[in-house]
Scaffold this active site. Structure first.
Site, PDB file in Angstrom:
ATOM      1  N   LYS A 105      19.987 -35.161  56.126  1.00  0.00           N
ATOM      2  CA  LYS A 105      20.103 -33.842  55.493  1.00  0.00           C
ATOM      3  C   LYS A 105      18.929 -32.918  55.841  1.00  0.00           C
ATOM      4  CE  LYS A 105      23.002 -35.273  51.593  1.00  0.00           C
ATOM      5  NZ  LYS A 105      23.037 -36.730  51.781  1.00  0.00           N
ATOM      6  N   ARG A 106      18.581 -32.887  57.099  1.00  0.00           N
ATOM      7  CA  ARG A 106      17.494 -32.014  57.540  1.00  0.00           C
ATOM      8  C   ARG A 106      18.012 -30.597  57.758  1.00  0.00           C
ATOM      9  NH1 ARG A 106      15.035 -36.144  55.999  1.00  0.00           N
ATOM     10  NH2 ARG A 106      13.505 -37.223  57.285  1.00  0.00           N
TER      11      ARG A 106
END
Length: 309
Positions: A105-106
Site C-alpha cells: 500500500k505504498r
C-alpha cells in the site's frame, strides 16, 4: 505477470489468494516455542516463528492456489528480522511457483515513489551491479496522491512486466468517509476506477491490464458497478470470510469469462485451525486445517460462479 497470474488461476481453477498476514496470536504455541528455544523471546525469535508458520501453510496449500499476498506491516512490526522473514517468505513462495502480491500500500511522489517501485517490483543499481531487492510480482498502491504517485509504478510495470493493484474501494467499514464522497455527482471510488482503466489501457497484457484494482467483498453492489467501469482490470477482492464476504457476494466481480477477479482470504486460511469448523485438526496440524479451508473456499466461489453462468 498478469498473463502468468491468469494462467495459474486457470491451472488451479481457484481464483483465490492466501493472505500471509501472520500475527503471533495466530501462530500455534509449539511453533513459537521451537523458535524461542533457538533465538529467545526476541525479534529474531518472532521472525523465525513467522517464517516457520508461513512455510508450513505454503507447503500444504501451494498446489491448490495461484497466489499469496503477504502484508508487509505484519513483518515490519518485528523490525529488521521481520523484514528478513518477509523476504524469505517471498522467495520461498516464488520457488513454489506461486505469484506473490506484496501488500505494501505504498503511495508517494517523485523519487520516493520511484524508490518504492524499484525496491519491490523493479531493480536498483549498485555500482556496476543490478539487484531486485524484494522481487514481488505485484504490489498494492495507494492512489491518494494522484498520477504523480502511480506513474513511477507504471513505468516499472512496463519495464519489468510486473503489476499493481490500486486501492479503489476498500473493505473496511470507514472506507466511505472519503471513498464514497460525491464529486461532480459521482462517488470518489468511481473516479478512481476510471483512472485505473485509463492507466491500464497503456499497460496491457494479452487480455487484462498490468493495472488492477482493490475492491472489497463487503460492497458487492459497488463491485458490480466498478466491474463495468474497469472491464480490463483484474480486481483483487479482500474481505472474504473473516470480514463477512461470501462466495455469493462475489459473482459480479468477475467477467463473463469467469476471470477478472481474485479473492483474498487471510485469517480464514492461515488461522483456520482456530475456527470451530476445522478444530478437529488441532494446532499441531494447522497446515492441514489451512488446506481444508482453501478447498472449502474454492468450492464456495466455484459454486457462486456456476450459479451465475
Amino acid at each position: 505477470m498478469i498473463d502468468r497470474l491468469i494462467e495459474k488461476i486457470k491451472e488451479t481453477g481457484a481464483p483465490i489468494v492466501a493472505g500471509l498476514d501472520p500475527m503471533l496470536d495466530y501462530i500455534p504455541a509449539h511453533v513459537q516455542e521451537r523458535a524461542f528455544a533457538e533465538y529467545g523471546e526476541t525479534l529474531e525469535g518472532a521472525a523465525e516463528a513467522i517464517w516457520q508458520f508461513n512455510k508450513e501453510i505454503v507447503d500444504k496449500t501451494y498446489d491448490l492456489i495461484p497466489a499469496v499476498k503477504p502484508q508487509i506491516a505484519m513483518y515490519e512490526q518485528f523490525g529488521v528480522p521481520g523484514i528478513a522473514a518477509f523476504k524469505k517468505t517471498v522467495d520461498y513462495c516464488r520457488e513454489k511457483g506461486l505469484v506473490v502480491i506484496g501488500d505494501i500500500k505504498r503511495g508517494d511522489i517523485g523519487s520516493t515513489s520511484a524508490a518504492y517501485a524499484a525496491g519491490h517490483i523493479g531493480k536498483v543499481q549498485v555500482g556496476s551491479k543490478c539487484y531486485a531487492p524484494f522481487q514481488e510480482d505485484f504490489v498494492t498502491v495507494n492512489p491518494y496522491l494522484g498520477s504523480d504517485g502511480v506513474d513511477p509504478f507504471l513505468k516499472v510495470c512496463k519495464e519489468e512486466k510486473r503489476g499493481i493493484f490500486v486501492l479503489v474501494k476498500t473493505s473496511n467499514p470507514s472506507s466511505g468517509e472519503f471513498q464514497d464522497r460525491l464529486i461532480d455527482g459521482k462517488p470518489l471510488y468511481e473516479l478512481v476506477g476510471e483512472k485505473v482503466a485509463e492507466w491500464g489501457a497503456g499497460a496491457m497484457g494479452d487480455a487484462y491490464s498490468y493495472v488492477g484494482a482493490v475492491v472489497g467483498a463487503t460492497y458487492p453492489e459497488i463491485g458490480k458497478a466498478l466491474r463495468k467501469i474497469m472491464p480490463k482490470a483484474y480486481i483483487l477482492v479482500p474481505g472474504y470470510g473473516a470480514q463477512g464476504g461470501k462466495g455469493k457476494d462475489l459473482a459480479h466481480f468477475f467477467n463473463e469469462d469467469g476471470l477478472g477477479a481474485i479473492v483474498n482470504s487471510s485469517r480464514g486460511i492461515i488461522a483456520a485451525y482456530k475456527q470451530e469448523r476445522y478444530r478437529q485438526f488441532g494446532a499441531e496440524n494447522f497446515g492441514d486445517a489451512s488446506r481444508a479451508a482453501v478447498e472449502d473456499m474454492i468450492a464456495d466461489i466455484r459454486g457462486a460462479l456456476e450459479s451465475r453462468y
